[in-house]
Design a protein around this motif. Structure first.
Motif, mmCIF file in Angstrom:
data_model
loop_
_atom_site.group_PDB
_atom_site.id
_atom_site.type_symbol
_atom_site.label_atom_id
_atom_site.label_comp_id
_atom_site.label_asym_id
_atom_site.label_seq_id
_atom_site.Cartn_x
_atom_site.Cartn_y
_atom_site.Cartn_z
ATOM 1 N N ARG A 125 0.815 -1.212 0.000
ATOM 2 C CA ARG A 125 0.000 0.000 0.000
ATOM 3 C C ARG A 125 0.852 1.266 0.000
ATOM 4 N N ARG A 126 2.130 1.156 0.291
ATOM 5 C CA ARG A 126 2.975 2.347 0.430
ATOM 6 C C ARG A 126 3.084 3.152 -0.855
ATOM 7 N N TRP A 127 3.161 2.485 -2.027
ATOM 8 C CA TRP A 127 3.289 3.231 -3.277
ATOM 9 C C TRP A 127 2.057 4.091 -3.525
ATOM 10 N N VAL A 128 0.881 3.596 -3.149
ATOM 11 C CA VAL A 128 -0.340 4.370 -3.325
ATOM 12 C C VAL A 128 -0.358 5.534 -2.349
ATOM 13 N N VAL A 147 -8.361 1.914 -1.642
ATOM 14 C CA VAL A 147 -7.335 0.945 -2.009
ATOM 15 C C VAL A 147 -7.480 -0.248 -1.082
ATOM 16 N N LEU A 148 -7.669 -1.414 -1.665
ATOM 17 C CA LEU A 148 -7.749 -2.640 -0.882
ATOM 18 C C LEU A 148 -6.371 -3.287 -0.883
ATOM 19 N N ALA A 149 -5.724 -3.278 0.279
ATOM 20 C CA ALA A 149 -4.384 -3.835 0.443
ATOM 21 C C ALA A 149 -4.449 -4.983 1.445
ATOM 22 N N THR A 150 -5.493 -5.767 1.336
ATOM 23 C CA THR A 150 -5.709 -6.881 2.256
ATOM 24 C C THR A 150 -6.451 -7.990 1.524
ATOM 25 N N TYR A 164 -13.615 -7.791 3.516
ATOM 26 C CA TYR A 164 -13.382 -6.670 2.614
ATOM 27 C C TYR A 164 -13.340 -7.078 1.149
ATOM 28 N N THR A 165 -13.136 -8.356 0.869
ATOM 29 C CA THR A 165 -12.944 -8.780 -0.519
ATOM 30 C C THR A 165 -14.085 -9.618 -1.086
ATOM 31 N N ARG A 166 -14.968 -10.114 -0.241
ATOM 32 C CA ARG A 166 -16.062 -10.984 -0.702
ATOM 33 C C ARG A 166 -17.407 -10.381 -0.327
ATOM 34 N N GLY A 167 -18.387 -10.603 -1.180
ATOM 35 C CA GLY A 167 -19.746 -10.176 -0.879
ATOM 36 C C GLY A 167 -20.045 -8.755 -1.321
ATOM 37 N N ALA A 168 -21.318 -8.419 -1.271
ATOM 38 C CA ALA A 168 -21.795 -7.139 -1.777
ATOM 39 C C ALA A 168 -21.944 -6.072 -0.700
ATOM 40 N N GLN A 169 -21.785 -6.423 0.555
ATOM 41 C CA GLN A 169 -22.054 -5.456 1.615
ATOM 42 C C GLN A 169 -21.092 -4.270 1.590
ATOM 43 N N LEU A 170 -19.787 -4.505 1.516
ATOM 44 C CA LEU A 170 -18.826 -3.410 1.568
ATOM 45 C C LEU A 170 -18.992 -2.424 0.410
ATOM 46 N N ASP A 221 -7.592 -2.636 -6.220
ATOM 47 C CA ASP A 221 -7.341 -3.895 -5.516
ATOM 48 C C ASP A 221 -5.897 -4.294 -5.788
ATOM 49 N N ILE A 222 -4.988 -3.956 -4.872
ATOM 50 C CA ILE A 222 -3.575 -4.227 -5.110
ATOM 51 C C ILE A 222 -3.161 -5.633 -4.696
ATOM 52 N N ARG A 223 -4.093 -6.416 -4.202
ATOM 53 C CA ARG A 223 -3.811 -7.814 -3.847
ATOM 54 C C ARG A 223 -4.522 -8.792 -4.795
#
Length: 132
Positions: free
Chosen positions: A27-30, A76-79, A84-90, A105-107
C-alpha cells in the motif's frame, strides 16, 4: 497518476481523500502518490489497527471502513480479509459515504462482481480497468 507496482490510475485533480484498507506493505506506493497529490490518507485494518496506531502514530486511522471512507474519493484494498474482498455489503455501504466509486485492488483478492454491479470502477494488478 498512480502506477508503480500497480495499475495505472489517473487521479482526479479534485480528489481530496484516499481510504486504504489493510496495512500490507504494497500500500505504500499508493499512499506516497496520494500524499504527493495533496490527498488526505486514512487507514483501517481489521487485525493490525492497535499495533499500527503505536508504530505509525503519524498516520490517520479509523476503526471502521465506513468511518474511514466518509467523503473519500478512492479506496485501495491492500488486504485479503474476506470481510473486505467478498460479498456485496462493503461496496454498497462505501458507496453511500464516498464521493467517488473507484477501488484499487492491489492484492487481486476482490470478488469483482459486487463492485462492478454497484457502479464502481475497478483497478487490479495485471488486468484492464473495468466498470459497468
Amino acid at each position: 497518476m498512480l502506477h508503480r507496482r500497480g495499475p495505472e490510475i489517473q487521479l482526479d485533480p479534485a480528489a481530496k481523500a484516499l481510504l486504504v484498507i489493510g496495512l500490507h506493505a504494497d500500500r505504500r506506493w499508493v499512499e506516497e502518490r496520494a500524499r504527493a497529490a495533496g490527498m488526505k490518507v486514512v487507514f483501517v485494518d481489521p487485525e493490525a489497527l492497535d499495533n499500527a496506531r503505536h508504530s505509525h502514530p503519524h498516520l490517520a486511522f479509523r476503526d471502521t471502513a465506513v468511518e474511514a471512507a466518509t467523503d473519500a474519493d478512492l479506496v485501495v484494498l491492500a488486504t485479503e480479509w474476506p470481510q473486505y474482498t467478498r460479498g456485496a455489503q462493503l461496496p454498497a455501504v462505501l458507496a453511500e459515504v464516498m464521493r467517488e466509486r473507484t477501488v484499487v485492488d492491489i492484492r487481486n483478492a476482490v470478488d469483482a462482481a459486487p463492485w462492478l454491479d454497484g457502479g464502481w470502477t475497478l483497478h487490479q494488478l495485471g488486468r484492464p480497468t473495468r466498470k459497468r
